[in-house]
Design an enzyme around this catalytic site. Structure first.
Site, PDB file in Angstrom:
ATOM      1  N   TYR A 196      -4.339 -24.490  -3.745  1.00 15.64           N
ATOM      2  CA  TYR A 196      -4.105 -25.371  -4.894  1.00 15.64           C
ATOM      3  C   TYR A 196      -5.216 -26.403  -4.924  1.00 15.64           C
ATOM      4  O   TYR A 196      -5.528 -27.019  -3.895  1.00 15.64           O
ATOM      5  CB  TYR A 196      -2.741 -26.054  -4.743  1.00 15.64           C
ATOM      6  CG  TYR A 196      -2.396 -27.053  -5.824  1.00 15.64           C
ATOM      7  CD1 TYR A 196      -2.310 -28.417  -5.534  1.00 15.64           C
ATOM      8  CD2 TYR A 196      -2.145 -26.656  -7.132  1.00 15.64           C
ATOM      9  CE1 TYR A 196      -1.993 -29.345  -6.512  1.00 15.64           C
ATOM     10  CE2 TYR A 196      -1.824 -27.590  -8.119  1.00 15.64           C
ATOM     11  CZ  TYR A 196      -1.743 -28.931  -7.805  1.00 15.64           C
ATOM     12  OH  TYR A 196      -1.449 -29.849  -8.784  1.00 15.64           O
ATOM     13  N   ASP A 205     -12.541 -27.574  -0.653  1.00 13.68           N
ATOM     14  CA  ASP A 205     -11.571 -28.550  -1.150  1.00 13.68           C
ATOM     15  C   ASP A 205     -10.913 -29.198   0.072  1.00 13.68           C
ATOM     16  O   ASP A 205      -9.985 -28.646   0.660  1.00 13.68           O
ATOM     17  CB  ASP A 205     -10.537 -27.847  -2.038  1.00 13.68           C
ATOM     18  CG  ASP A 205      -9.437 -28.807  -2.450  1.00 13.68           C
ATOM     19  OD1 ASP A 205      -8.582 -28.406  -3.268  1.00 13.68           O
ATOM     20  OD2 ASP A 205      -9.405 -29.952  -1.949  1.00 13.68           O
ATOM     21  N   LYS A 223      -6.378 -38.185  -1.216  1.00 10.91           N
ATOM     22  CA  LYS A 223      -5.389 -38.552  -0.191  1.00 10.91           C
ATOM     23  C   LYS A 223      -5.909 -39.599   0.801  1.00 10.91           C
ATOM     24  O   LYS A 223      -6.035 -40.765   0.457  1.00 10.91           O
ATOM     25  CB  LYS A 223      -4.866 -37.285   0.500  1.00 10.91           C
ATOM     26  CG  LYS A 223      -4.196 -36.313  -0.517  1.00 10.91           C
ATOM     27  CD  LYS A 223      -3.713 -35.054   0.130  1.00 10.91           C
ATOM     28  CE  LYS A 223      -3.337 -34.011  -0.896  1.00 10.91           C
ATOM     29  NZ  LYS A 223      -2.009 -34.228  -1.505  1.00 10.91           N
TER      30      LYS A 223
HETATM   31  P1  KE4 Z   1      -4.071 -34.659  -6.690  1.00 13.88           P
HETATM   32  O1  KE4 Z   1      -4.598 -34.438  -8.097  1.00 13.88           O
HETATM   33  O2  KE4 Z   1      -2.573 -34.369  -6.604  1.00 13.88           O
HETATM   34  O3  KE4 Z   1      -4.448 -35.991  -6.093  1.00 13.88           O
HETATM   35  O4  KE4 Z   1      -4.797 -33.572  -5.735  1.00 13.88           O
HETATM   36  C1  KE4 Z   1      -4.713 -32.209  -6.069  1.00 13.88           C
HETATM   37  C2  KE4 Z   1      -4.970 -31.401  -4.814  1.00 13.88           C
HETATM   38  C3  KE4 Z   1      -6.208 -30.809  -4.640  1.00 13.88           C
HETATM   39  N1  KE4 Z   1      -6.488 -30.085  -3.527  1.00 13.88           N
HETATM   40  C4  KE4 Z   1      -5.557 -29.911  -2.568  1.00 13.88           C
HETATM   41  C5  KE4 Z   1      -5.903 -29.101  -1.359  1.00 13.88           C
HETATM   42  C6  KE4 Z   1      -4.267 -30.492  -2.698  1.00 13.88           C
HETATM   43  O5  KE4 Z   1      -3.341 -30.289  -1.727  1.00 13.88           O
HETATM   44  C7  KE4 Z   1      -3.962 -31.255  -3.836  1.00 13.88           C
HETATM   45  C8  KE4 Z   1      -2.593 -31.886  -4.055  1.00 13.88           C
HETATM   46  N2  KE4 Z   1      -1.634 -31.641  -3.031  1.00 13.88           N
HETATM   47  C9  KE4 Z   1      -0.258 -31.667  -3.419  1.00 13.88           C
HETATM   48  C10 KE4 Z   1       0.593 -31.252  -2.231  1.00 13.88           C
HETATM   49  N3  KE4 Z   1       0.624 -29.857  -2.065  1.00 13.88           N
HETATM   50  C11 KE4 Z   1       0.145 -33.004  -3.957  1.00 13.88           C
HETATM   51  C12 KE4 Z   1       1.627 -33.193  -4.157  1.00 13.88           C
HETATM   52  C13 KE4 Z   1       1.998 -33.149  -5.599  1.00 13.88           C
HETATM   53  O6  KE4 Z   1       1.494 -32.271  -6.335  1.00 13.88           O
HETATM   54  O7  KE4 Z   1       2.834 -33.999  -5.957  1.00 13.88           O
END
Ligand code: KE4
Length: 429
Positions: A144, A239, A267
Site C-alpha cells: 500500500y 516506499d 509517520k
Molecule cells: P498516509 O497517506 O496514510 O500518511 O501514508 C500512506 C502510506 C504509504 N506507504 C505505506 C507503506 C503506508 O503504510 C501508508 C499508510 N499506512 C496505513 C497503515 N497500513 C495508514 C493507516 C490508515 O490508512 O489509516
C-alpha cells in the site's frame, strides 16, 4: 470493560463523518464491533473515553516510535506554536530537519517535505515519470502506497497483466499505467519488463512490507529488483513510509544494505504530526520545481509545528541509536512469548518480524506475499483482536497490518500482553 462513551461518540460521528472515521481502518470493519475513541495517550498507553487503559501496539500506525506525548517532542511543538503555526514562507526549521534526514539516510542528497505518505509516494512516481519520460509503474500486490489513483489498482486478469481499479473513481486510463506483480516474485517482474519494454518509469515497493502483515523480502530480492531497474533504465522507489527511521536510522537501505533511487517517508519523520517526504540524489531532485520542470507543491508542506515534531523525534533517534536495539529486543521478547503460548496448542500460526515490526498470522503457511497472507484464519483473528482489546491491549484492527512497538513499552507491559494472550487463546480453544 465498559466502552459506553465510545459507542455514543461513534453514533454521533457517523452522522457527520463518513463511517464515523477519517480513515477507514479505524472503523473496525475488518474485525467487527464498535471502535474505541481515545481521550488521551501517554508513553505506551492509550486511554479511551471511559478511562480504560490500553497498551498501544499501533503507535498511530508507526509515528509514535518514542511513545505518546514524549516530553521533548511536546516541548518542541509548544515552543514553536508560540511563534505562530504556519507561514507559507521558508523557515530555518525546514533546513534543520532536511540536513538531519539526509545525514541519517544513506544515498540521498536532497529531500522535499509534503503532508502525508500518500503525497510522498504520489510525488515520487511523478518525479520518476518526469525524469525517465516513461509512463508505467510496477507495484506489488498487497503493498500500500497511499490512496493516490495510480496505487488503487489490483492485479489485472488481462494478458498484459496491467491492473484494474480496486476503487470506483479510479479510471481505466490510470489503471493501464500500473502493472502489478506478486511480492517476492522476481520472474513476474522480469516478465513485465519484457512485455512493457522501455515503458516502465519505476518499480515502487515497500522494501519490508507492512500492509499485508509484516512480510520480509527474500534474500537478494531487493538487490535483484535494483539490477532489473538499472538494466531497463527504470527507477526503484522504496516506499519507506513505515520502515523509514523505524527499522534503522537509515531505514531498509541501511539495514539490508541495498540502495534504491527514490525513498519516500512518512509517520516517524513527522513525530506524530502530518509529514511525508521524498528524497533522492540531487541529479533527480533538481528536476523538481522550482529548479526543474516537474511540478509539486503544498500550502502546509514544511509546516513549522510538523517540522518541530519531526526534528525533535529524528534528533532523539539520531542521538540515541540504542533505541533501535531496545525496540528489537522488546519485539523479539514479544515474539518469543506469543510463540511459546501458541506452540502449546493445535492452532496453526506464523509470526513474521523484523526490528519493531511484527505480525501474527493464523496459518501454518509461510507468509511471503499477499496470497499467503490471505490464508490466515480471519474469524480466529477477530476473536483474538477483541479478546485482547477487552484485556487492555490495542492491536491493529485488521489481520493485514503490522504491529508497531514504541520504546515506551516496558517488559512489564510485554509480560502483561503475553499473559493476556495466553488467557485469550485458552478462552478461544
Ligand atoms: P498516509 O497517506 O496514510 O500518511 O501514508 C500512506 C502510506 C504509504 N506507504 C505505506 C507503506 C503506508 O503504510 C501508508 C499508510 N499506512 C496505513 C497503515 N497500513 C495508514 C493507516 C490508515 O490508512 O489509516
Amino acid at each position: 470493560m465498559e466502552i459506553t462513551e465510545s459507542k455514543k461518540l461513534f453514533k454521533r460521528a457517523q452522522k457527520v463523518i463518513p463511517g464515523g472515521v477519517n480513515s477507514p481502518v479505524r472503523a473496525f470493519k475488518a474485525v467487527g464491533g464498535s471502535p474505541i475513541f481515545v481521550k488521551s495517550a501517554k508513553g505506551a498507553y492509550l486511554y479511551d473515553e471511559n478511562n480504560n487503559r490500553y497498551i498501544d501496539y499501533i503507535s498511530s500506525w508507526g509515528p509514535m516510535i518514542l511513545g505518546h506525548a514524549h516530553p521533548e517532542v511536546i516541548d518542541a511543538i509548544r515552543d514553536v506554536s508560540l511563534k505562530g503555526t504556519s507561514y507559507g514562507i521558508p523557515t530555518q526549521l525546514e533546513i534543520d530537519i532536511a540536513e538531519l534526514a539526509t545525514k541519517m539516510v544513506p544515498n540521498i542528497d536532497m529531500i522535499r517535505f509534503v503532508n502525508s505518505g500518500t503525497e510522498a509516494c504520489m510525488s515520487a512516481v511523478r518525479l520518476a515519470r518526469g525524469f525517465t519520460g516513461k509512463s508505467k509503474i510496477i507495484k506489488f500486490v498487497g503493498c500500500y502506497h497511499g490512496h493516490s489513483d495510480c496505487f488503487l489498482i489490483e492485479a489485472g486478469s488481462g494478458a498484459l497483466t496491467f491492473g484494474t481499479p480496486n476503487s470506483p473513481g479510479v479510471t481505466k486510463g490510470t489503471a493501464q499505467d500500473t502493472l502489478t506483480a506478486p511480492f517476492n516474485n522476481l520472474d513476474a517482474v522480469k516478465q513485465l519488463f519484457i512485455e512493457n519494454k522501455d515503458e516502465i518509469a519505476a518499480v515502487i515497493i515497500e522494501p519490508v512490507a507492512g500492509n499485508m502483515g509484516c512480510v520480509l523480502p527474500y534474500d537478494g530480492f531487493l538487490k535483484e529488483l535494483k539490477n532489473l531497474c538499472k538494466q531497463n533504465d527504470s527507477l526503484l522507489i522504496f516506499d519507506e513510509v513505515m520502515t523509514g527511521f523505524r527499522l534503522a536510522k537509515g531505514g531498509v537501505q541501511e539495514l539490508l544494505k541495498v540502495d534504491a533511487d527514490i525513498m519516500t517517508f512518512g509517520k516517524v519523520i513527522g513525530g506524530g504530526l502530518p509529514v511525508g517526504a521524498f528524497a533522492a540524489r540531487k541529479e533527480l531532485m533538481n528536476f523538481l520545481s522550482p529548479n526543474g520542470p516537474i511540478y509539486q507543491a503544498g500550502t502546509l508542506s514544511g509546516n513549522p509545528l510538523a517540522m518541530a515534531a519531526g526534528y525533535s523525534t529524528l534528533s532523539i533517534l539520531n542521538n540515541r541509536p540504542e533505541i533501535y536495539h531496545s525496540l528489537e529486543k522488546k519485539t523479539a521478547y514479544l515474539h518469543d512469548g506469543l510463540n511459546e503460548v501458541l506452540s502449546n496448542t493445535e492452532i496453526p500460526f506464523t509470526i513474521n518480524r523484523l526490528g519493531s515490526m511484527i505480525s501474527l498470522h493464523f496459518t501454518d503457511s509461510k507468509v511471503v506475499d499477499f496470497e499467503t497472507s490471505s490464508l490466515g484464519d480471519n474469524d480466529l483473528f477477530k476473536k483474538y483482536f477483541h479478546g485482547m482489546l477487552k484485556k487492555g491491549v490495542y492491536l491493529p484492527p485488521s489481520a493485514f497490518e503490522s504491529y508497531f512497538l514504541n520504546d515506551a513499552i516496558s517488559y512489564e507491559d510485554l509480560d502483561f500482553t503475553i499473559a493476556a494472550f495466553k488467557e485469550v487463546i485458552s478462552e478461544i480453544i
